[in-house]
Structure formats: C-alpha cells, structure tokens
Design a protein around this motif. Structure first.
Motif, PDB file in Angstrom:
ATOM      1  N   THR A   1      -0.910  -1.105   0.838  1.00 36.14           N
ATOM      2  CA  THR A   1       0.495  -1.508   0.856  1.00 36.14           C
ATOM      3  C   THR A   1       1.329  -0.453   1.569  1.00 36.14           C
ATOM      4  N   ARG A   2       2.454  -0.906   2.119  1.00 33.50           N
ATOM      5  CA  ARG A   2       3.394  -0.001   2.770  1.00 33.50           C
ATOM      6  C   ARG A   2       4.789  -0.433   2.381  1.00 33.50           C
ATOM      7  N   TYR A   3       5.693   0.536   2.264  1.00 33.10           N
ATOM      8  CA  TYR A   3       7.058   0.241   1.847  1.00 33.10           C
ATOM      9  C   TYR A   3       8.062   0.995   2.698  1.00 33.10           C
ATOM     10  N   ALA A   4       9.217   0.383   2.860  1.00 30.52           N
ATOM     11  CA  ALA A   4      10.333   1.104   3.454  1.00 30.52           C
ATOM     12  C   ALA A   4      10.796   2.160   2.457  1.00 30.52           C
ATOM     13  N   ASP A   5      11.287   3.260   2.979  1.00 24.33           N
ATOM     14  CA  ASP A   5      11.754   4.338   2.101  1.00 24.33           C
ATOM     15  C   ASP A   5      12.855   3.860   1.155  1.00 24.33           C
ATOM     16  N   SER A   6      13.662   2.935   1.616  1.00 25.57           N
ATOM     17  CA  SER A   6      14.801   2.468   0.823  1.00 25.57           C
ATOM     18  C   SER A   6      14.391   1.689  -0.421  1.00 25.57           C
ATOM     19  N   VAL A   7      13.158   1.187  -0.452  1.00 30.63           N
ATOM     20  CA  VAL A   7      12.714   0.388  -1.595  1.00 30.63           C
ATOM     21  C   VAL A   7      11.531   1.006  -2.326  1.00 30.63           C
ATOM     22  N   LYS A   8      10.985   2.061  -1.785  1.00 27.07           N
ATOM     23  CA  LYS A   8       9.803   2.688  -2.369  1.00 27.07           C
ATOM     24  C   LYS A   8      10.098   3.128  -3.796  1.00 27.07           C
ATOM     25  N   GLY A   9       9.205   2.765  -4.709  1.00 22.08           N
ATOM     26  CA  GLY A   9       9.391   3.095  -6.114  1.00 22.08           C
ATOM     27  C   GLY A   9      10.175   2.054  -6.890  1.00 22.08           C
ATOM     28  N   ARG A  10      10.834   1.125  -6.184  1.00 21.29           N
ATOM     29  CA  ARG A  10      11.600   0.060  -6.853  1.00 21.29           C
ATOM     30  C   ARG A  10      10.984  -1.316  -6.621  1.00 21.29           C
ATOM     31  N   PHE A  11      10.433  -1.532  -5.443  1.00 25.63           N
ATOM     32  CA  PHE A  11       9.857  -2.832  -5.093  1.00 25.63           C
ATOM     33  C   PHE A  11       8.334  -2.725  -5.085  1.00 25.63           C
ATOM     34  N   THR A  12       7.678  -3.840  -5.434  1.00 23.00           N
ATOM     35  CA  THR A  12       6.224  -3.905  -5.394  1.00 23.00           C
ATOM     36  C   THR A  12       5.795  -5.209  -4.739  1.00 23.00           C
ATOM     37  N   ILE A  13       4.966  -5.086  -3.711  1.00 19.11           N
ATOM     38  CA  ILE A  13       4.420  -6.265  -3.052  1.00 19.11           C
ATOM     39  C   ILE A  13       3.019  -6.517  -3.614  1.00 19.11           C
TER      40      ILE A  13
ATOM     41  N   MET B   1       0.227  -9.525   5.196  1.00 21.92           N
ATOM     42  CA  MET B   1       1.502 -10.184   4.905  1.00 21.92           C
ATOM     43  C   MET B   1       2.595  -9.144   4.737  1.00 21.92           C
ATOM     44  N   GLY B   2       3.827  -9.581   4.931  1.00 21.36           N
ATOM     45  CA  GLY B   2       4.926  -8.643   4.794  1.00 21.36           C
ATOM     46  C   GLY B   2       6.208  -9.319   4.358  1.00 21.36           C
ATOM     47  N   TRP B   3       7.138  -8.501   3.937  1.00 13.82           N
ATOM     48  CA  TRP B   3       8.498  -8.937   3.615  1.00 13.82           C
ATOM     49  C   TRP B   3       9.468  -8.135   4.482  1.00 13.82           C
ATOM     50  N   PHE B   4      10.425  -8.841   5.040  1.00 16.25           N
ATOM     51  CA  PHE B   4      11.512  -8.240   5.786  1.00 16.25           C
ATOM     52  C   PHE B   4      12.824  -8.757   5.201  1.00 16.25           C
ATOM     53  N   ARG B   5      13.902  -8.110   5.539  1.00 12.35           N
ATOM     54  CA  ARG B   5      15.201  -8.596   5.065  1.00 12.35           C
ATOM     55  C   ARG B   5      16.259  -8.367   6.126  1.00 12.35           C
ATOM     56  N   GLN B   6      17.299  -9.174   6.045  1.00 13.70           N
ATOM     57  CA  GLN B   6      18.425  -9.032   6.968  1.00 13.70           C
ATOM     58  C   GLN B   6      19.706  -9.165   6.173  1.00 13.70           C
ATOM     59  N   ALA B   7      20.445  -8.087   6.127  1.00 17.18           N
ATOM     60  CA  ALA B   7      21.727  -8.082   5.435  1.00 17.18           C
ATOM     61  C   ALA B   7      22.813  -8.599   6.381  1.00 17.18           C
ATOM     62  N   PRO B   8      23.915  -9.084   5.845  1.00 19.74           N
ATOM     63  CA  PRO B   8      24.999  -9.597   6.687  1.00 19.74           C
ATOM     64  C   PRO B   8      25.466  -8.561   7.693  1.00 19.74           C
ATOM     65  N   GLY B   9      25.478  -8.943   8.960  1.00 19.69           N
ATOM     66  CA  GLY B   9      25.948  -8.061  10.004  1.00 19.69           C
ATOM     67  C   GLY B   9      24.985  -6.966  10.416  1.00 19.69           C
ATOM     68  N   LYS B  10      23.775  -7.013   9.886  1.00 19.54           N
ATOM     69  CA  LYS B  10      22.803  -5.973  10.210  1.00 19.54           C
ATOM     70  C   LYS B  10      21.547  -6.590  10.812  1.00 19.54           C
ATOM     71  N   GLU B  11      20.739  -5.737  11.420  1.00 21.44           N
ATOM     72  CA  GLU B  11      19.489  -6.202  11.984  1.00 21.44           C
ATOM     73  C   GLU B  11      18.433  -6.372  10.888  1.00 21.44           C
ATOM     74  N   ARG B  12      17.454  -7.171  11.197  1.00 15.22           N
ATOM     75  CA  ARG B  12      16.339  -7.353  10.274  1.00 15.22           C
ATOM     76  C   ARG B  12      15.589  -6.041  10.107  1.00 15.22           C
ATOM     77  N   GLU B  13      15.172  -5.768   8.880  1.00 13.45           N
ATOM     78  CA  GLU B  13      14.439  -4.536   8.628  1.00 13.45           C
ATOM     79  C   GLU B  13      13.206  -4.794   7.775  1.00 13.45           C
ATOM     80  N   PHE B  14      12.226  -3.939   7.947  1.00 13.17           N
ATOM     81  CA  PHE B  14      10.992  -3.997   7.187  1.00 13.17           C
ATOM     82  C   PHE B  14      11.252  -3.617   5.740  1.00 13.17           C
ATOM     83  N   VAL B  15      10.567  -4.324   4.826  1.00 10.43           N
ATOM     84  CA  VAL B  15      10.665  -4.010   3.406  1.00 10.43           C
ATOM     85  C   VAL B  15       9.320  -3.562   2.851  1.00 10.43           C
ATOM     86  N   ALA B  16       8.292  -4.411   3.011  1.00  7.98           N
ATOM     87  CA  ALA B  16       6.986  -4.092   2.436  1.00  7.98           C
ATOM     88  C   ALA B  16       5.903  -4.901   3.143  1.00  7.98           C
TER      89      ALA B  16
END
Length: 123
Positions: free
Chosen positions: A57-69, A33-48
């Motif tokens: 588990t795997r995390y995007a660098d932008s959320v590593k250490g802050r988000f937990t799946i 399973m995974g989580w992705f996100r899409q910010a306004p005006g941006k492409e969808r990106e991987f989160v976890a």
C-alpha cells in the motif's frame, strides 16, 4: 473494467466513514487499485494505492495514519476507510484501476476510473 464508487455523503469532522468501489467487467484481482480525490477548485491528487494481493500500500502524506486502503478480491471491491476526517478532506473521491498489479501514485498510470463519490466534511 467498470468501477462504481459509493459511500460518500455529508459527515462531520472527526467522523470515520468508508467509501467503496465495486469493479466489474474483467479480472479484478490482478489489478493495482487506487483512490484519488479532487477538492473544489483544486487539481486531482493521489490518496492511496494497493497492490493486487492487498499487501503493498501507498499513501499520500496528508492522509497517512488516518486513511486505510484495502481490498476484497472475492467481492471485486476496494475500500477506503477514512478516520479522523478534517474539513480539508472534502472532495470527490475517485477509485481507479491499473492494468498491472502494482501500486502507483500517478493518475496517468491508471487505465480505469470510476465516476467519483462526494465526501463533504463539515466542522
């Protein structure tokens, strides 16, 4: 597999909300399973992403250490705990499921997608 995300909303920077994704329709416990996100005006990106057993588990660098799946196979639910939210975390968060049991950072490797839940982070 049908996926239903929930838990989004308007939060403040620094808050720690959790979004959930409930799965139904077939065996959930064998799917990566995974989580992705899409910010306004941006492409969808991987989160976890998380493997079937919840250990890998795997995390995007932008959320590593802050988000937990995490996942609860008994409840057919996957979670994304988001801590220390930033304004730039504002996005629609989508949960996704794979046919295989392993993790992936690539959206095209996911067969099932939920409808998304909007998380808006205010400063």
């Amino acid at each position: 597999v049908q996926l239903q995300a929930s838990g989004g909303g308007l939060v403040q920077a620094g808050d720690s909300p959790r979004v959930s994704c409930a799965a139904s329709g077939r065996t959930f416990s064998s799917n990566g399973m995974g989580w992705f996100r899409q910010a306004p005006g941006k492409e969808r990106e991987f989160v976890a992403s998380i493997g079937w057993h919840g250990i890998s588990t795997r995390y995007a660098d932008s959320v590593k250490g802050r988000f937990t799946i995490s996942r609860d196979n008994a409840k057919s639910t996957v979670y994304l705990q988001m801590n220390s939210l930033k304004v730039e975390d504002t996005a629609v968060y989508y949960c996704a499921g794979r046919i295989v049991s392993t993790t992936s950072t690539i959206g095209a490797e996911y067969a099932y997608w939920g409808q998304g839940t909007l998380v808006t982070v205010s400063s």
